[in-house]
Design an enzyme around this catalytic site. Structure first.
Site, PDB file in Angstrom:
ATOM      1  N   HIS A  70      -2.890   7.538   2.350  1.00  0.00           N
ATOM      2  CA  HIS A  70      -2.930   6.342   1.677  1.00  0.00           C
ATOM      3  C   HIS A  70      -5.187   6.381   2.135  1.00  0.00           C
ATOM      4  CE1 HIS A  70      -3.630   1.915   1.110  1.00  0.00           C
ATOM      5  NE2 HIS A  70      -3.664   2.024   2.266  1.00  0.00           N
TER       6      HIS A  70
ATOM      7  N   CYS B  74       0.431  -1.443  -0.296  1.00  0.00           N
ATOM      8  CA  CYS B  74       0.106   0.378  -0.061  1.00  0.00           C
ATOM      9  C   CYS B  74       1.078   1.042   0.250  1.00  0.00           C
ATOM     10  CB  CYS B  74      -0.881  -0.618   1.358  1.00  0.00           C
ATOM     11  SG  CYS B  74      -1.675  -1.365   1.169  1.00  0.00           S
TER      12      CYS B  74
ATOM     13  N   ASN C  88     -10.020   0.643  -0.048  1.00  0.00           N
ATOM     14  CA  ASN C  88      -8.606   0.283   0.001  1.00  0.00           C
ATOM     15  C   ASN C  88      -7.999   0.354  -2.087  1.00  0.00           C
ATOM     16  OD1 ASN C  88      -5.855  -0.358  -0.126  1.00  0.00           O
ATOM     17  ND2 ASN C  88      -6.319  -0.379   1.815  1.00  0.00           N
TER      18      ASN C  88
HETATM   19  C1  LIG Z   1     -10.997  -3.920  10.319  1.00  0.00           C
HETATM   20  C2  LIG Z   1     -11.227  -3.102  12.091  1.00  0.00           C
HETATM   21  C3  LIG Z   1     -12.432  -1.931  12.307  1.00  0.00           C
HETATM   22  C4  LIG Z   1     -12.100  -4.342  13.333  1.00  0.00           C
HETATM   23  O1  LIG Z   1     -11.942  -3.405  14.782  1.00  0.00           O
HETATM   24  P1  LIG Z   1     -11.177  -4.516  15.546  1.00  0.00           P
HETATM   25  O2  LIG Z   1     -12.094  -4.016  16.207  1.00  0.00           O
HETATM   26  O3  LIG Z   1      -9.989  -5.227  15.762  1.00  0.00           O
HETATM   27  O4  LIG Z   1     -12.598  -5.446  15.560  1.00  0.00           O
HETATM   28  P2  LIG Z   1     -12.340  -7.569  16.059  1.00  0.00           P
HETATM   29  O5  LIG Z   1     -11.230  -8.599  14.675  1.00  0.00           O
HETATM   30  O6  LIG Z   1     -11.856  -8.163  17.201  1.00  0.00           O
HETATM   31  O7  LIG Z   1     -14.083  -7.647  15.470  1.00  0.00           O
HETATM   32  C5  LIG Z   1     -15.151  -6.947  16.513  1.00  0.00           C
HETATM   33  C6  LIG Z   1     -16.157  -7.157  15.413  1.00  0.00           C
HETATM   34  O8  LIG Z   1     -16.126  -6.644  15.258  1.00  0.00           O
HETATM   35  C7  LIG Z   1     -17.045  -6.910  13.776  1.00  0.00           C
HETATM   36  N1  LIG Z   1     -16.706  -7.090  12.509  1.00  0.00           N
HETATM   37  C8  LIG Z   1     -14.976  -6.872  12.189  1.00  0.00           C
HETATM   38  N2  LIG Z   1     -14.751  -7.712  11.066  1.00  0.00           N
HETATM   39  C9  LIG Z   1     -16.609  -7.565  10.561  1.00  0.00           C
HETATM   40  C10 LIG Z   1     -16.670  -7.551   9.591  1.00  0.00           C
HETATM   41  N3  LIG Z   1     -15.784  -7.390   8.362  1.00  0.00           N
HETATM   42  N4  LIG Z   1     -17.623  -7.204   8.660  1.00  0.00           N
HETATM   43  C11 LIG Z   1     -19.182  -6.911   9.894  1.00  0.00           C
HETATM   44  N5  LIG Z   1     -18.373  -7.029  11.376  1.00  0.00           N
HETATM   45  C12 LIG Z   1     -17.636  -7.095  11.604  1.00  0.00           C
HETATM   46  C13 LIG Z   1     -17.372  -8.443  14.436  1.00  0.00           C
HETATM   47  O9  LIG Z   1     -19.091  -7.738  15.070  1.00  0.00           O
HETATM   48  C14 LIG Z   1     -16.547  -8.277  15.114  1.00  0.00           C
HETATM   49  O10 LIG Z   1     -16.755  -9.638  16.640  1.00  0.00           O
HETATM   50  P3  LIG Z   1     -16.008 -11.331  16.241  1.00  0.00           P
HETATM   51  O11 LIG Z   1     -15.388 -11.080  16.013  1.00  0.00           O
HETATM   52  O12 LIG Z   1     -17.206 -11.581  17.493  1.00  0.00           O
HETATM   53  O13 LIG Z   1     -17.133 -11.087  15.168  1.00  0.00           O
HETATM   54  C15 LIG Z   1     -10.338  -2.481  12.636  1.00  0.00           C
HETATM   55  O14 LIG Z   1      -9.691  -3.295  12.872  1.00  0.00           O
HETATM   56  C16 LIG Z   1      -9.781  -1.956  11.889  1.00  0.00           C
HETATM   57  O15 LIG Z   1      -9.540  -0.981  11.286  1.00  0.00           O
HETATM   58  N6  LIG Z   1      -7.763  -2.275  11.815  1.00  0.00           N
HETATM   59  C17 LIG Z   1      -7.611  -2.046  10.153  1.00  0.00           C
HETATM   60  C18 LIG Z   1      -7.978  -2.329   9.419  1.00  0.00           C
HETATM   61  C19 LIG Z   1      -7.626  -1.525   7.674  1.00  0.00           C
HETATM   62  O16 LIG Z   1      -6.901  -0.669   7.687  1.00  0.00           O
HETATM   63  N7  LIG Z   1      -7.369  -3.042   6.799  1.00  0.00           N
HETATM   64  C20 LIG Z   1      -7.038  -2.112   5.774  1.00  0.00           C
HETATM   65  C21 LIG Z   1      -5.306  -1.946   5.685  1.00  0.00           C
HETATM   66  S1  LIG Z   1      -4.244  -3.445   5.369  1.00  0.00           S
END
Ligand SMILES: CC(C)(COP(=O)(O)OP(=O)(O)OC[C@H]1O[C@@H](n2cnc3c(N)ncnc32)[C@H](O)[C@@H]1OP(=O)(O)O)[C@@H](O)C(=O)NCCC(=O)NCCS
Length: 329
Positions: free
Chosen positions: A255, A117, A285
């Site tokens: 980004h 990225c 993204n």
């Molecule tokens: C993705 C992100 C929002 C998840 O937040 P988090 O607090 O780490 O969430 P978790 O993975 O622990 O999941 C918590 C809950 O969110 C929900 N959840 C996670 N991913 C989900 C998805 N794709 N769709 C719907 N709900 C989702 C679920 O309810 C989950 O609970 P569960 O695991 O018991 O099912 C956060 O980690 C983030 O923003 N990461 C950056 C990702 C990114 O930018 N990626 C692109 C560049 S590589």
């Protein structure tokens, strides 16, 4: 950072996204997710998806052609093509070679650059060195990816990416404008595999028993914590290098990993969020495509004024990251 021998400016921009739209509501019907959760937590409403006939170089060549025209150049004026991509058409030849062929830009050397990225930012930095040192005058830098081709369309992580390409022409500049600072970093000390595509390389060649390893794997928490730690560090460093403070920045073109990462980064560096440009709601993204697609959008909208200080910042798998500031000409 050493002083540049010649100034380097962006003389043209272009972009292309495929026509097919996958909305959050559509994804709800194919993977276990929820459209409101996606918008509230990541900031995405929809993304574009390449057709099965479109390779990364097809998107890249259209974006590149548009950038060349926007710069008022001819394809034969391009001396180097750098394609930043994680989803090359093939392992050989390079996607850059395919783009050269599709553009009939036969005076250009061409190669690919791999920084996931952060690839477009790294590509602009490489191009700048060739121009600053007088080797080339006009370099086409393209960020292009088709992550839809390495996505497991049964898993919820399918929501994060879209396909697209953006491009910029970097040219020599005689007046006081152009890039003021670049900083690139790679930090492998903490969860370097927090985002990875495990199979299909020399470590784990694909075979009929491990085809699921062709898809990307992401640890969302590792992405979030790396991004919010590294982006402010790179940004503060380029501000210091350029002798500017955050209040001197007119626009940040970052980004587009997730809206929460950008909100937290803006808060950490003290930049009002209205100066942070985003389009992840429309395109998600697009990996190496995010910065140049957004730059093209802002440029074509006429927002960028002569003398504006524009901040670029990116983070990608590895973790590669960095930032740059340009005085718009
Ligand atoms: C993705 C992100 C929002 C998840 O937040 P988090 O607090 O780490 O969430 P978790 O993975 O622990 O999941 C918590 C809950 O969110 C929900 N959840 C996670 N991913 C989900 C998805 N794709 N769709 C719907 N709900 C989702 C679920 O309810 C989950 O609970 P569960 O695991 O018991 O099912 C956060 O980690 C983030 O923003 N990461 C950056 C990702 C990114 O930018 N990626 C692109 C560049 S590589």
């Amino acid at each position: 950072m050493r002083n540049l021998v010649r100034n380097v400016k962006i003389s043209g921009t272009g972009s292309y996204v495929p026509e097919t739209v996958y909305t959050n509501e559509y994804l709800e019907t194919i993977v276990p997710t929820n459209s409101e959760w996606i918008y509230n937590n990541v900031g995405i409403k929809e993304r574009r998806i390449a057709s099965k006939y479109q390779a990364t170089s097809d998107l890249a060549a259209i974006a590149g052609q548009r950038a060349i025209e926007n710069a008022g150049l001819k394809n034969e004026d391009i001396e180097l093509i750098i394609v930043a991509t994680t989803t090359p058409d093939r392992k050989a030849p390079s996607t850059g070679a395919f783009v050269q062929h599709k553009l009939n830009a036969y005076n250009a050397a061409a190669f690919d650059l791999s920084a996931v990225c952060s690839g477009f930012l790294f590509g602009m930095s490489v191009a700048s060195q060739y121009i600053a040192s007088g080797v080339y005058n006009n370099v086409l830098v393209i960020g292009a990816d088709t992550f839809s081709k390495i996505t497991d369309w049964t898993k919820r992580d399918a929501i994060f990416f879209g396909d697209g390409a953006g491009a910029a022409i970097l040219s020599s500049s005689n007046i006081n404008e152009g890039f003021l600072a670049f900083r690139l970093y790679t930090d492998t000390t903490n969860e370097m595999l927090g985002f990875t595509i495990p199979g299909g390389g020399s470590e784990i060649p694909l075979n009929s028993n491990n085809l699921e390893l062709q898809y990307f794997k992401m640890n969302g928490k590792a992405v979030f914590s790396s991004a919010t730690q590294f982006l402010p560090k790179a940004i503060n460093q380029v501000l210091e290098d350029a002798g500017l403070s955050i209040s001197d920045i007119d626009y940040m073109i970052p980004h587009q990993p997730s809206i929460r990462i950008l909100l937290k980064t803006a808060e950490q560096i003290g930049l009002p969020f209205e100066k942070v440009m985003t389009n992840m709601d429309k395109y998600a993204n697009t990996s190496a495509g995010t910065i140049p697609i957004l730059l093209d959008e802002i440029n074509k909208a006429g927002k960028l004024k002569k003398g504006n200080n524009i901040l670029f910042a990116a983070i990608g798998s590895g973790w590669t990251y960095g930032a740059s500031i340009i005085k718009w000409g």
